[in-house]
Design an enzyme around this catalytic site. Structure first.
Site, PDB file in Angstrom:
ATOM      1  N   ASP A  31       1.213  -0.992   0.474  1.00  9.50           N
ATOM      2  CA  ASP A  31      -0.292   0.324   0.117  1.00  9.50           C
ATOM      3  C   ASP A  31       0.800   1.229  -0.250  1.00  9.50           C
ATOM      4  O   ASP A  31       1.895   1.321   0.235  1.00  9.50           O
ATOM      5  CB  ASP A  31      -0.830  -0.112   1.481  1.00  9.50           C
ATOM      6  CG  ASP A  31      -1.833   0.876   0.801  1.00  9.50           C
ATOM      7  OD1 ASP A  31      -3.230   0.651   0.712  1.00  9.50           O
ATOM      8  OD2 ASP A  31      -1.913   2.706   1.128  1.00  9.50           O
ATOM      9  N   ILE A  32       0.842   2.001  -0.969  1.00  6.24           N
ATOM     10  CA  ILE A  32       1.423   3.480  -0.946  1.00  6.24           C
ATOM     11  C   ILE A  32       1.154   4.578   0.367  1.00  6.24           C
ATOM     12  O   ILE A  32       2.204   5.140   0.790  1.00  6.24           O
ATOM     13  CB  ILE A  32       0.699   3.873  -2.479  1.00  6.24           C
ATOM     14  CG1 ILE A  32       1.642   5.145  -2.992  1.00  6.24           C
ATOM     15  CG2 ILE A  32      -0.662   4.943  -2.134  1.00  6.24           C
ATOM     16  CD1 ILE A  32       1.939   5.787  -3.633  1.00  6.24           C
ATOM     17  N   VAL A  98     -10.730   2.563  -3.712  1.00  9.56           N
ATOM     18  CA  VAL A  98     -10.735   2.129  -5.101  1.00  9.56           C
ATOM     19  C   VAL A  98     -11.699   1.047  -5.490  1.00  9.56           C
ATOM     20  O   VAL A  98     -11.608   0.093  -4.708  1.00  9.56           O
ATOM     21  CB  VAL A  98      -8.923   1.330  -5.105  1.00  9.56           C
ATOM     22  CG1 VAL A  98      -9.011   0.917  -6.355  1.00  9.56           C
ATOM     23  CG2 VAL A  98      -8.123   2.935  -4.611  1.00  9.56           C
ATOM     24  N   HIS A 102      -9.912  -5.578  -3.886  1.00 10.22           N
ATOM     25  CA  HIS A 102      -8.458  -6.024  -2.647  1.00 10.22           C
ATOM     26  C   HIS A 102      -9.123  -6.433  -1.600  1.00 10.22           C
ATOM     27  O   HIS A 102      -9.632  -5.628  -0.806  1.00 10.22           O
ATOM     28  CB  HIS A 102      -7.837  -4.691  -2.913  1.00 10.22           C
ATOM     29  CG  HIS A 102      -8.200  -3.025  -2.581  1.00 10.22           C
ATOM     30  ND1 HIS A 102      -9.577  -2.732  -2.973  1.00 10.22           N
ATOM     31  CD2 HIS A 102      -7.834  -2.240  -1.389  1.00 10.22           C
ATOM     32  CE1 HIS A 102      -9.634  -1.470  -2.694  1.00 10.22           C
ATOM     33  NE2 HIS A 102      -8.968  -1.512  -1.730  1.00 10.22           N
ATOM     34  N   HIS A 104      -7.292  -5.504   2.672  1.00  9.83           N
ATOM     35  CA  HIS A 104      -5.979  -5.172   2.866  1.00  9.83           C
ATOM     36  C   HIS A 104      -5.432  -6.580   3.864  1.00  9.83           C
ATOM     37  O   HIS A 104      -6.202  -6.862   5.155  1.00  9.83           O
ATOM     38  CB  HIS A 104      -6.121  -4.097   3.903  1.00  9.83           C
ATOM     39  CG  HIS A 104      -7.548  -2.746   3.114  1.00  9.83           C
ATOM     40  ND1 HIS A 104      -5.933  -1.838   2.891  1.00  9.83           N
ATOM     41  CD2 HIS A 104      -8.452  -2.540   2.505  1.00  9.83           C
ATOM     42  CE1 HIS A 104      -6.879  -0.451   2.224  1.00  9.83           C
ATOM     43  NE2 HIS A 104      -8.389  -1.443   1.992  1.00  9.83           N
TER      44      HIS A 104
HETATM   45  P1  5GP Z   1      -9.467   1.431  -0.092  1.00  9.36           P
HETATM   46  O1  5GP Z   1     -10.183   1.382  -1.156  1.00  9.36           O
HETATM   47  O2  5GP Z   1     -10.284   0.182   0.545  1.00  9.36           O
HETATM   48  O3  5GP Z   1      -9.965   2.413   1.245  1.00  9.36           O
HETATM   49  O4  5GP Z   1      -8.126   1.342   0.558  1.00  9.36           O
HETATM   50  C1  5GP Z   1      -7.084   1.844  -1.208  1.00  9.36           C
HETATM   51  C2  5GP Z   1      -6.170   1.248  -0.819  1.00  9.36           C
HETATM   52  O5  5GP Z   1      -5.364   1.467  -2.329  1.00  9.36           O
HETATM   53  C3  5GP Z   1      -5.445   2.107   0.382  1.00  9.36           C
HETATM   54  O6  5GP Z   1      -4.728   1.757   1.450  1.00  9.36           O
HETATM   55  C4  5GP Z   1      -4.651   3.699  -0.475  1.00  9.36           C
HETATM   56  O7  5GP Z   1      -3.260   4.569   0.111  1.00  9.36           O
HETATM   57  C5  5GP Z   1      -4.062   3.045  -2.037  1.00  9.36           C
HETATM   58  N1  5GP Z   1      -3.333   3.382  -2.943  1.00  9.36           N
HETATM   59  C6  5GP Z   1      -3.710   4.205  -3.404  1.00  9.36           C
HETATM   60  N2  5GP Z   1      -3.326   4.847  -4.782  1.00  9.36           N
HETATM   61  C7  5GP Z   1      -2.607   3.850  -4.981  1.00  9.36           C
HETATM   62  C8  5GP Z   1      -1.110   3.138  -5.953  1.00  9.36           C
HETATM   63  O8  5GP Z   1      -1.416   4.032  -6.622  1.00  9.36           O
HETATM   64  N3  5GP Z   1      -0.386   2.489  -4.741  1.00  9.36           N
HETATM   65  C9  5GP Z   1      -0.661   1.921  -4.074  1.00  9.36           C
HETATM   66  N4  5GP Z   1       0.226   1.188  -3.943  1.00  9.36           N
HETATM   67  N5  5GP Z   1      -1.785   2.133  -3.038  1.00  9.36           N
HETATM   68  C10 5GP Z   1      -2.632   2.948  -3.729  1.00  9.36           C
END
Ligand code: 5GP
Length: 111
Positions: A31-32, A98, A102, A104
């Site tokens: 995660d970034i 996103v 996915h 976590h």
């Molecule tokens: P959610 O959609 O479940 O809240 O989490 C999306 C996750 O994707 C977040 O924790 C965010 O930090 C991570 N994320 C968003 N954009 C990118 C990216 O471009 N690269 C990576 N490696 N992680 C990302």
């Protein structure tokens, strides 16, 4: 077909990511914006397995969460990580940003 996301580009190697695991069906990358010493995201790769969210599961895609969890479990075992947290954010109200399903994977242990 679902709307393309950054995770489509990571899967297709059109966007950079720190990939820590990949097989024919699943990819995992860091995660970034990590919320723990190890914070990974497990995604399905096959087009038929890619749905926006747990909220979109159907009988045809019901295996996908299990596939991600099983892959994460095997990854942890192989890397000697014995404690971790697995989370799906579902929908905007559940904190999902996103819309490419996915899992976590968070651990206080480093990779
Ligand atoms: P959610 O959609 O479940 O809240 O989490 C999306 C996750 O994707 C977040 O924790 C965010 O930090 C991570 N994320 C968003 N954009 C990118 C990216 O471009 N690269 C990576 N490696 N992680 C990302």
């Amino acid at each position: 077909m679902i709307e393309r996301t950054i995770f489509h580009d990571i899967r297709d190697k059109k966007a950079a990511a720190d990939i820590v695991y990949e097989d024919e069906e699943v990819m995992a990358f860091k995660d970034i914006n990590p919320a723990a010493p190890t914070h990974l995201l497990f995604i399905p790769k096959k087009e038929n397995d890619v749905i926006p969210s747990i909220a979109d599961l159907t009988d045809e895609t019901a295996h996908v969460p299990g596939l991600l969890i099983r892959t994460a479990q095997q990854f942890a075992k192989n890397r000697g990580i014995d404690g971790y947290r697995l989370t799906f954010h579902v929908g905007r109200g559940g904190g999902q940003m996103v819309f490419y399903i996915h899992l976590h994977f968070l651990s206080q242990q480093s990779l």
